[in-house]
Design an enzyme around this catalytic site. Structure first.
Site, mmCIF file in Angstrom:
data_model
loop_
_atom_site.group_PDB
_atom_site.id
_atom_site.type_symbol
_atom_site.label_atom_id
_atom_site.label_comp_id
_atom_site.label_asym_id
_atom_site.label_seq_id
_atom_site.Cartn_x
_atom_site.Cartn_y
_atom_site.Cartn_z
ATOM 1 C CE LYS A 150 -4.719 0.614 0.306
ATOM 2 N NZ LYS A 150 -5.559 0.061 -0.232
ATOM 3 N N GLY A 158 -18.799 7.654 -1.825
ATOM 4 C CA GLY A 158 -18.012 7.791 -2.828
ATOM 5 C C GLY A 158 -17.946 6.739 -3.826
ATOM 6 C CG ASN A 159 -15.036 6.852 -7.115
ATOM 7 O OD1 ASN A 159 -15.913 7.698 -7.352
ATOM 8 N ND2 ASN A 159 -13.665 7.065 -7.202
ATOM 9 C CB VAL A 160 -16.591 1.535 -3.529
ATOM 10 C CG1 VAL A 160 -17.058 0.163 -2.806
ATOM 11 C CG2 VAL A 160 -15.087 1.476 -4.219
#
Length: 356
Positions: free
Chosen positions: A80, A187-189
């Site tokens: 990460k 958000g996006n997910v």
């Protein structure tokens, strides 16, 4: 504090600190384990309150990616990266290009994908200086339509089918109509998960730090807006954390009324003991790195040859993994996260015995 004695240090193979004064880049890259293959994990940009908070986040997230890849049966390791800064104010091409050069300096040990605060466009800027980025290749998405490489739809769909599996196991129902779901982070997910749930007839309650994203869910999906301080304790069937981690803790768990926790956020447990605490409160926890593996599965196939039908089938196998975790947990009277960790460790500790 020494890195080696840090409470989140889990025999990480490599930890890199990068600083580029000209662009303002301050970043940390952690490689946890590469037994199964090169480390892959998102590049997060966040306005951390301290360097220590950023270090803790990258150590926890990189370890989680090792477990996620192993549990998803793909030949990748875990890593990460985090960039310290406000993505809405501090991000620009110079900073992203500097990050790309940093990634290139690591050889092929770590591959970055998008994460909170970064996008496909950002990764493409990094790719001007490195090939060690993923999730930027245009291809056919899991819905059979063209996509730009963004793994968010795959992550959201995997979370959706995993949520279905958890609801079936705990509540004994396959039909999601009328199911009350609280989504923390839209958000996006989170928004895509909300779309799947709305289409299935669920009743949605949402919150997010960005008001425009909440407004979109309310107007397009008929969701009900809830304050951030209320979302975790709502009287709902399912709680879906889809923002940052550590939301399941000593303070929140006693107030959770949902019987199922199934969301896309990484590192939802503030500490390992909260896994057992959830079980003691009668809450079924779908381990985050098991349920949110759709994105990394999608990116894995980008590397080996993308076939959207194979990707779809692999993502849907998340339900089989969760079913096994739930079954073992019930048979052995153990927390689901503990069982998931055991399964993952069996796979990445002996990679030669596992086929992707």
């Amino acid at each position: 504090m020494s890195v080696f004695s840090h409470p989140e240090f889990a025999q990480h193979e490599q930890l890199n600190f990068f600083c580029d004064e000209k662009s303002g880049l301050k970043a940390i890259v952690a490689v946890h384990n590469t037994n199964r293959g090169p480390a892959l994990g998102g590049c997060r940009m966040w306005n951390y309150r301290s360097d220590e908070e950023a270090l803790r986040d990258v150590l926890r997230l990189s370890k989680g990616m090792t477990y996620k890849s192993a549990l998803a049966n793909i030949d990748l390791g875990g890593g990460k990266s985090v960039i310290i800064g406000d993505p809405r104010q501090h991000k620009g091409d110079a900073l992203l290009e500097a990050m790309g050069r940093c990634l290139e300096s690591m050889g092929d040990r770590y591959i970055a994908a998008e994460d909170s605060g970064t996008s496909v466009a950002d990764l493409k800027v990094m790719s001007r200086h490195t090939n060690n980025v993923a999730g930027i290749t245009e291809r056919i998405g899991i819905d059979g339509k063209p996509c730009n490489g963004d793994p968010s739809p795959a992550t959201a769909y995997g979370t959706f089918v995993g949520l279905q599996a958890a609801v079936k196991h705990k509540l004994g129902q396959q039909d999601l109509r009328g199911l009350r779901v609280a989504i923390q982070g839209i958000g996006n997910v989170g928004f895509r998960l909300a779309q799947h749930l709305a289409a299935a007839g669920a009743e949605l309650f949402v919150t997010d730090i960005h008001q425009e994203q909440v407004a979109r869910a309310v107007s397009e999906l008929g969701a009900i807006e809830v304050g951030a301080e209320q979302i975790l304790s709502l009287d709902v069937d399912v709680l879906a954390p889809c923002a940052l981690g550590a939301v399941l803790n000593d303070d929140s768990i006693p107030n959770i009324k949902a019987k199922v926790i199934a969301g896309a956020a990484n590192n939802q447990l503030a500490a390992p003991e909260h896994d057992a605490m959830l079980r003691q409160h009668g809450i079924l926890y779908a381990p985050d790195y098991a349920i949110n593996a759709g994105g990394i599965i999608d990116i894995f196939y980008e590397r080996i040859g993308h076939d959207h039908l194979k990707v779809l089938a692999h993502i849907e196998s998340i339900t089989d993994t969760l079913d096994e975790i739930f079954r073992r947990a019930d048979q052995q009277d153990r927390p689901t996260g503990e069982v998931a960790n055991e399964l993952a460790e069996e796979r990445f500790m002996a990679p030669e015995t596992v086929n992707a």
